[in-house]
Design a protein around this motif. Structure first.
Motif, PDB file in Angstrom:
ATOM      1  N   VAL A  99      60.541  13.326  54.594  1.00 57.71           N
ATOM      2  CA  VAL A  99      59.102  13.465  54.789  1.00 57.71           C
ATOM      3  C   VAL A  99      58.433  13.768  53.461  1.00 57.71           C
ATOM      4  CG1 VAL A  99      59.346  14.336  57.159  1.00 57.71           C
ATOM      5  CG2 VAL A  99      59.207  15.950  55.263  1.00 57.71           C
ATOM      6  N   SER A 100      57.129  13.580  53.417  1.00 54.21           N
ATOM      7  CA  SER A 100      56.360  13.964  52.242  1.00 54.21           C
ATOM      8  C   SER A 100      56.281  15.489  52.164  1.00 54.21           C
ATOM      9  CB  SER A 100      54.947  13.387  52.327  1.00 54.21           C
ATOM     10  OG  SER A 100      54.108  13.965  51.342  1.00 54.21           O
ATOM     11  N   GLU A 128      62.399  17.723  36.073  1.00 53.62           N
ATOM     12  CA  GLU A 128      63.046  18.899  35.489  1.00 53.62           C
ATOM     13  C   GLU A 128      62.736  20.126  36.344  1.00 53.62           C
ATOM     14  OE1 GLU A 128      61.676  19.182  31.488  1.00 53.62           O
ATOM     15  OE2 GLU A 128      63.079  17.680  30.714  1.00 53.62           O
ATOM     16  N   VAL A 129      61.513  20.208  36.821  1.00 55.77           N
ATOM     17  CA  VAL A 129      61.108  21.313  37.692  1.00 55.77           C
ATOM     18  C   VAL A 129      61.779  21.201  39.058  1.00 55.77           C
ATOM     19  CG1 VAL A 129      59.171  22.326  38.963  1.00 55.77           C
ATOM     20  CG2 VAL A 129      58.902  21.723  36.548  1.00 55.77           C
ATOM     21  N   LEU A 130      61.700  20.027  39.662  1.00 58.98           N
ATOM     22  CA  LEU A 130      62.218  19.849  41.018  1.00 58.98           C
ATOM     23  C   LEU A 130      63.734  20.016  41.095  1.00 58.98           C
ATOM     24  CD1 LEU A 130      60.085  16.827  42.284  1.00 58.98           C
ATOM     25  CD2 LEU A 130      59.711  19.266  42.691  1.00 58.98           C
ATOM     26  N   CYS A 151      67.320  17.387  48.787  1.00 63.98           N
ATOM     27  CA  CYS A 151      66.936  16.864  47.474  1.00 63.98           C
ATOM     28  C   CYS A 151      65.522  16.296  47.554  1.00 63.98           C
ATOM     29  CB  CYS A 151      67.903  15.769  47.008  1.00 63.98           C
ATOM     30  SG  CYS A 151      67.846  14.263  48.025  1.00 63.98           S
ATOM     31  N   TYR A 152      64.999  15.938  46.390  1.00 66.56           N
ATOM     32  CA  TYR A 152      63.679  15.311  46.308  1.00 66.56           C
ATOM     33  C   TYR A 152      63.822  13.831  45.980  1.00 66.56           C
ATOM     34  CZ  TYR A 152      61.983  20.138  45.819  1.00 66.56           C
ATOM     35  OH  TYR A 152      61.709  21.472  46.017  1.00 66.56           O
ATOM     36  N   TYR A 153      62.952  13.019  46.573  1.00 63.18           N
ATOM     37  CA  TYR A 153      62.858  11.604  46.231  1.00 63.18           C
ATOM     38  C   TYR A 153      61.530  11.362  45.510  1.00 63.18           C
ATOM     39  CZ  TYR A 153      66.790  10.165  49.269  1.00 63.18           C
ATOM     40  OH  TYR A 153      68.026   9.967  49.827  1.00 63.18           O
ATOM     41  N   ASP A 154      61.548  10.425  44.612  1.00 60.24           N
ATOM     42  CA  ASP A 154      60.345  10.050  43.880  1.00 60.24           C
ATOM     43  C   ASP A 154      59.384   9.310  44.810  1.00 60.24           C
ATOM     44  OD1 ASP A 154      58.450   9.389  42.016  1.00 60.24           O
ATOM     45  OD2 ASP A 154      59.828   8.384  40.632  1.00 60.24           O
ATOM     46  N   ALA A 155      58.180   9.837  44.951  1.00 66.19           N
ATOM     47  CA  ALA A 155      57.138   9.166  45.739  1.00 66.19           C
ATOM     48  C   ALA A 155      55.983   8.760  44.844  1.00 66.19           C
ATOM     49  CB  ALA A 155      56.655  10.067  46.873  1.00 66.19           C
ATOM     50  N   ASP A 246      58.740  13.173  47.939  1.00 69.65           N
ATOM     51  CA  ASP A 246      59.307  13.170  49.278  1.00 69.65           C
ATOM     52  C   ASP A 246      60.502  14.120  49.269  1.00 69.65           C
ATOM     53  OD1 ASP A 246      57.568  11.420  50.494  1.00 69.65           O
ATOM     54  OD2 ASP A 246      58.764   9.641  50.074  1.00 69.65           O
ATOM     55  N   VAL A 247      60.877  14.588  50.447  1.00 67.90           N
ATOM     56  CA  VAL A 247      61.983  15.537  50.557  1.00 67.90           C
ATOM     57  C   VAL A 247      62.958  15.056  51.621  1.00 67.90           C
ATOM     58  CG1 VAL A 247      62.633  17.956  50.911  1.00 67.90           C
ATOM     59  CG2 VAL A 247      60.367  17.399  49.992  1.00 67.90           C
ATOM     60  N   LEU A 248      64.249  15.051  51.272  1.00 70.20           N
ATOM     61  CA  LEU A 248      65.299  14.760  52.244  1.00 70.20           C
ATOM     62  C   LEU A 248      65.758  16.082  52.824  1.00 70.20           C
ATOM     63  CD1 LEU A 248      66.971  12.315  53.341  1.00 70.20           C
ATOM     64  CD2 LEU A 248      68.770  13.008  51.736  1.00 70.20           C
TER      65      LEU A 248
END
Length: 335
Positions: A99-100, A128-130, A151-155, A246-248
């Protein structure tokens, strides 16, 4: 009208049947000694770079577990909206979703920070932050709400696009009706820049631009093209005012049932998928920009500092409402 109602009812019934099936499957798969299957639902089409990243997650998890763990994916909003799927994670009917962070902030307050305009200096600083202390801490905050971040995905970054008037400076936004998400920070940002924020459903936006109900909107390049808004917009201003990832996520009701080894496989697969997804996203951005140019869209690269300066009040107002977030913002600025 009756046909529309029946169609919506049919879709909802289909979602209910699928959820019931998933609830049964999740509760019974270990008892049967079968492959441990993670049911993953998201709202994006299968052509989207985030979906491609999720396919990498499935592949990596299967390989790391030597076939003991697998992922079954339900894309295209088959199980509902982002909010609905998050609720399914919380009760354990679905194991994983994407989701976002904007949607997630309604469940986990710390994710609000990631929507602050010009929070990150550039893409490198963002990840670097995420992927550092701050980002991992925010991912863990969701566990108390039964939503563990993996983890985070690039949106990408959101920028303005308009039908008839080019935006080269914040002053050009004056008097323009700009569609925004129904999100207070997005509304405040457009107000600060001098525009007139107009929340509306994304599905209504094409017609709204076409008929002049709104003058434009803001989004990332792949969404600009996949929604066909490049067909009716003459200008795309790459001001990159917000970079909400986005976040998994995995539901803690599922996570808590996994062994330490299984958890390691899941986390490592998620991290590998995030690396691959960044590449998919950049490829999609480049392809989208080329398509937009072929349709005659003028790509404008403005002086970002002008937009940044005028939107500083959004951060100030945010910290007044959420003073507990000051420490997070300070750490991000120092990194």
């Amino acid at each position: 009208m009756l046909k529309i109602i029946l169609a919506l009812t049919h879709k909802k019934m289909k979602q209910i049947v699928l959820v019931c099936f998933l609830a049964f499957a999740l509760s019974s798969c270990k008892k049967q000694g079968s492959v441990q299957t993670l049911y993953l639902a998201h709202t994006l089409p299968q052509t989207h770079p985030v979906h491609k990243g999720i396919l990498e997650f499935k592949k990596a998890l299967n390989e790391k577990s030597n076939g003991k763990m697998d992922v079954r994916i339900f894309p295209d909003g088959q199980l509902g909206s982002e909010r609905e799927v998050l609720e399914l994670l919380q009760i354990g009917s679905v194991a994983v979703t994407k989701v976002s962070a904007a949607t997630l902030s309604n469940f986990v307050p710390e994710y609000h920070v990631l929507g602050v305009p010009y929070l990150f200096r550039d893409k490198q600083h963002q990840f670097e932050v995420l992927e550092g202390e701050v980002g991992k801490s925010i991912l863990e905050k969701g566990s108390k709400f039964w939503l563990r971040g993996l983890c985070y995905y690039d949106a990408g970054s959101r920028s303005f696009y308009t039908a008839n008037k080019a935006i080269r400076t914040p002053e050009d936004l004056k008097g323009l009706k700009i569609r925004v998400m129904n999100n207070q920070m997005a509304i405040n940002m457009v107000n600060a820049l001098g525009g007139s924020p107009t929340p509306m459903a994304y599905g209504e936006l094409y017609t709204a631009i076409q008929q002049g109900v709104v003058d434009g909107a803001e989004n990332n390049p792949p969404s600009f093209v996949s929604s066909n808004h490049h067909e009716i917009s003459k200008y795309f201003t790459i001001d990159e005012h917000s970079s909400v990832p986005d976040v998994l996520l995995i539901g803690t009701k599922f996570w808590d049932k996994l062994s330490n080894q299984e958890r390691q496989w899941v986390q490592e697969a998620a991290d590998e998928s995030a690396k691959a997804q960044k590449i998919f996203w950049q490829e999609s951005v480049e392809e989208s920009m080329e398509i937009a140019k072929k349709f005659g869209v003028e790509i404008i690269i403005p002086e970002k500092s002008l937009f940044q300066d005028k939107s500083k009040s959004v951060l100030e107002d945010f910290l007044k409402d959420f003073p507990e977030m000051t420490d997070i913002v300070t750490k991000i600025n120092k990194q």
